[in-house]
Motif scaffolding. Structure first.
Motif, mmCIF file in Angstrom:
data_model
loop_
_atom_site.group_PDB
_atom_site.id
_atom_site.type_symbol
_atom_site.label_atom_id
_atom_site.label_comp_id
_atom_site.label_asym_id
_atom_site.label_seq_id
_atom_site.Cartn_x
_atom_site.Cartn_y
_atom_site.Cartn_z
ATOM 1 N N LEU A 15 45.672 52.796 45.857
ATOM 2 C CA LEU A 15 45.485 51.347 45.930
ATOM 3 C C LEU A 15 44.062 50.996 45.505
ATOM 4 C CD1 LEU A 15 47.360 48.987 47.025
ATOM 5 C CD2 LEU A 15 45.922 49.044 49.058
ATOM 6 N N TYR A 16 43.932 50.140 44.476
ATOM 7 C CA TYR A 16 42.633 49.673 43.997
ATOM 8 C C TYR A 16 42.451 48.215 44.409
ATOM 9 C CZ TYR A 16 42.700 53.771 40.902
ATOM 10 O OH TYR A 16 42.748 55.043 40.405
ATOM 11 N N GLU A 17 41.296 47.902 44.996
ATOM 12 C CA GLU A 17 41.074 46.548 45.497
ATOM 13 C C GLU A 17 39.642 46.112 45.223
ATOM 14 O OE1 GLU A 17 42.061 43.910 49.504
ATOM 15 O OE2 GLU A 17 42.016 46.098 49.613
ATOM 16 N N SER A 18 39.505 44.831 44.880
ATOM 17 C CA SER A 18 38.184 44.250 44.670
ATOM 18 C C SER A 18 38.094 42.939 45.435
ATOM 19 C CB SER A 18 37.947 43.995 43.178
ATOM 20 O OG SER A 18 36.730 43.285 42.979
ATOM 21 N N THR A 19 36.915 42.652 45.947
ATOM 22 C CA THR A 19 36.731 41.404 46.701
ATOM 23 C C THR A 19 36.396 40.221 45.796
ATOM 24 O OG1 THR A 19 34.401 41.961 47.046
ATOM 25 C CG2 THR A 19 35.970 42.616 48.770
ATOM 26 N N ASP A 20 35.907 40.490 44.577
ATOM 27 C CA ASP A 20 35.469 39.390 43.721
ATOM 28 C C ASP A 20 36.010 39.447 42.297
ATOM 29 O OD1 ASP A 20 34.109 41.597 42.869
ATOM 30 O OD2 ASP A 20 32.106 40.801 43.300
#
Length: 718
Positions: free
Chosen positions: A71-76
């Motif tokens: 799972l790849y996640e970014s906040t911005d």
């Protein structure tokens, strides 16, 4: 026979101790390697339709179930931003070069929007390992998991089957350490209270450690030939530690009684082995044979745990009968070293203490006591009427487990990713796919049927449904698909696994229950010399364990006390867990019957009347059975803090069951029923009376002579 065993122990004491030291060394090294052999499957028969169907699908299309979710996640940033795409694709390119990775599927390789979250800040990739079996997949994941977190700008979390198993295995090890930290000091306190001396109190715990390591060693051997569930580690620890300490209590207590009576250490050992050692052997055989009953149920998961428990109990039994007497012979009077100055030994077999006073009070009003207790236990068992069987999912793990968080996020944030589905293969080309979609789509509760892959001769479908995967309606879909008038369909998925698992359990459970009850009746007959008492004991066992299971269902299925105990209730319970808990509790209840009623029988044989025999038996065994029950409650209760809901249920349920059996059954049901039955307690047909006379299980002293101690006349039995 037991006198000969005692003499052999004395003669070979150094060899026995050396063997125990060697087993400890082997267990603490090679034996602990069993954790690498554990599996997380085995919940349905190896030759079940779902297994063969999965093999057929794999042969045609390869692995269709991803091993790892990355799972790849970014906040911005979103997946549409060049920075996000570049970072993720570079990461996946490096991962694809890992030798253990067979292939990858992701948004960037397929363009499918199902790989992207609704807010588009998160995406995931599915990795397929080269491993061909579960054990190899677990080993591969453990080797490469750090290489999968190969990006600094995106948050990476890992899920999927391989990650879930890794988290469970890690949690099991952590739970074992935590349980030992909690239980060991309490166990030492209990044994100190019982024996009043540090050396004596340390002996049962020493034997307990040997049983655990020995159980792991034998299970490691077994795991090379059959699947053994990861949960076997906890069960081996619970039963191995609990029973070895219990057995040591009986042998050690008898040895110290012999020394206090003026015997030398040789006679003390011989009499301890021929009396308490004999009872311990019977107890061990009861548990081993009871666990063997699980082999009638064609569920490998249960078989692996049964083998582990049988191994641990066998080591506990042999350690108490061989290793402990060898140590006690070397210690002699020094077993009382480190005596607590305020501790006083009390006579407990004269029929005038606390336990007999309780029994005497119950016997004054046996019928009201029997009725009130029975109604109370039936009330506690009433949640059984609403039991719902299901499987295990991510909710069995702690909330902070990464693989659980990934699973929950997929279900919450990715449209369709969390929807329950079947995998269906039909041996038809693409042109015939519509007929399959039409037939399967017409089945109740099927929401959609989509083609996901095809060859010239086979088509792969994903069958979606909008109901709970653990529900009976989901399993009905399996039955309906298999009932279609065509033999070219192959179906896999959680409901299919549950369908085959429940079928195996329902087929094998009557045989397992019949075997366990028959074994119990036979053993109790030879313990009591009665036909009535074994039947009564079985009925009381069923009543007490039903109450324990009912309380477990009230807590773990319905969710009561979930905040206090720290778990999320799924609304279902795993039937194999309930069966395992019930079998172990039934065996332990039978042990207490043997310990208690064998002493009652001794008094009856001496000519005492029924009431006196019961009171003397209760008083003679009261303190030691209470201590044994307290020890088991501490051991199993320590797993109530486990992060795995399965083990939490086992710990809480078994602690409740042992408490009920050691208090309500022994203090209330036994004296009330025996008072009501009177002489009928001891009825036995004439042909069986001779059989009992020859092979009875009873405690009695063996006439022995020590060259350094005066000869003493004693009762010869068995």
């Amino acid at each position: 026979m037991y006198t000969r065993i005692g003499r052999a122990v004395i003669a070979g004491r150094w060899f026995i101790i050396a063997a125990a030291v060697a087993l400890t060394a082997l267990g603490s090294t090679w034996g602990m390697g069993v954790f690498d052999k554990f599996t997380d499957g085995g919940f349905f028969p190896e030759d079940s339709p779902v297994n063969s169907d999965a093999d057929s699908i794999r042969d045609e299309f390869g692995s269709v179930d991803g091993d790892i979710v990355i799972l790849y996640e970014s906040t911005d940033a979103t997946v549409d931003d060049p920075e996000f795409e570049q970072e993720a694709t570079e990461s996946l390119r490096d991962i694809a070069d890992i030798p253990e990775i067979d292939r990858l599927s992701s948004y960037f390789s397929t363009g499918q929007e199902s790989f992207v979250s609704e807010d588009r800040n998160t995406t995931y990739a599915v990795a397929y390992l080269t491993a061909e079996d579960q054990e190899s997949a677990a080993a591969q994941y453990s080797d490469i998991k750090d290489q999968l977190r190969n990006t600094d700008d995106l948050e990476v979390r890992l899920g999927g089957n391989a990650a879930i198993f890794n988290d469970i295995n890690t949690q099991v090890k952590d739970d074992l350490v935590l349980a030992e930290i909690i239980s060991m000091p309490l166990l030492l306190v209990i044994t100190l209270i019982v024996f009043g001396a540090f050396v004596a109190a340390s002996m049962p715990i020493l034997i307990g450690g040997l049983a655990i390591l020995g159980g792991f060693t034998i299970t490691h051997v077994i795991a090379n030939y059959t699947d053994v569930s990861v949960f076997a580690a906890n069960v081996i620890t619970i039963i191995g530690l609990g029973m070895s300490i219990d057995y040591s209590l009986f042998v050690l207590k008898r040895f110290r009684e012999e020394l206090r009576s003026g015997r030398g250490k040789t006679s003390a050992i011989l009499n301890s082995v021929s009396t308490a050692g004999r009872t311990v052997t019977v107890s061990g055989v009861v548990i081993i044979l009871s666990m063997a009953g699980l082999l009638f149920i064609d569920v490998p998961y249960l078989h692996g745990i049964a083998y582990g428990v049988m191994s641990a109990v066998a080591i506990a039994m042999l350690s108490a009968v061989l290793v402990l007497p060898a140590l006690l012979y070397l210690l002699g009077q020094r077993v009382d070293k480190g005596r607590l100055p305020w501790h006083k030994e009390k006579a407990d077999a004269d029929g005038s203490g606390l336990w007999s006073a309780v029994g005497r009070g119950v016997m004054k009003r046996p019928l009201p006591v029997l009725l009130v207790v029975t109604v109370a236990l039936l009330f506690l068992a009433s949640p059984l009427l609403g039991i719902k069987f299901g499987g295990v999912d991510e909710r069995m793990m702690p909330e902070d487990a990464e693989s659980r968080q990934v699973t929950e996020q997929l279900a919450a944030d990715f449209p369709g990713a969390g929807q329950p589905t079947f995998t269906l293969m039909a041996e038809v080309g693409p042109e015939q796919a519509e007929s399959v979609i039409s037939e399967v789509g017409a089945i109740d509760n099927v929401a959609r049927v989509d083609v996901v892959d095809s060859t010239d001769t086979a088509t792969l479908f994903q069958v979606g449904y909008d109901i709970e995967p653990f529900s009976a309606d989901a399993r009905q879909i399996v039955d309906d698909v298999r009932s279609l008038d065509r033999s070219d369909l192959y179906l896999t998925g959680l409901p299919a696994e549950l369908f085959d698992s429940f079928g195996a359990i329902s087929d094998g459970l009557p045989l397992a229950a019949g075997f366990i009850i028959l074994v119990t009746l036979v053993i109790l007959f030879f313990a009591f010399g009665s036909i009535v008492l074994p039947v009564k004991a079985v009925l009381m066992n069923i009543l007490s364990l039903s109450a324990a299971v009912g309380i477990s269902i009230w807590i773990f299925q319905e969710g009561h006390l979930s905040d206090l105990l720290g778990f999320d209730a799924s609304g279902y319970v795993d039937p194999s867990a309930v069966i395992l808990m019930a079998v172990i509790l039934f065996a332990l209840s039978t042990d207490y019957e043997v310990f208690l009623l064998s002493r009652v029988r001794e008094e009856w044989d001496k000519g005492s009347d029924n009431e006196t025999s019961v009171l003397h038996g209760i008083q003679a065994t009261g303190s030691i059975i209470t201590a044994a029950a307290a020890i088991l409650i501490v051991v199993v209760g320590a797993f109530g803090v486990s992060g795995i809901v399965f083990m939490k249920m086992m710990g809480v349920g078994m602690a409740v069951g042992i408490f009920v059996d050691a208090t309500v059954v022994r203090m209330l049901l036994v004296p009330s029923t025996m008072r009501l039955l009177g002489k009928v307690n001891w009825w036995v047909p004439s042909p069986l009376a001779g059989l009992y006379s020859r092979y009875q299980i009873s405690e009695g002293e063996t006439e022995t002579t020590d060259e350094n101690e005066p000869r003493r006349e004693s009762v010869v039995s068995g």
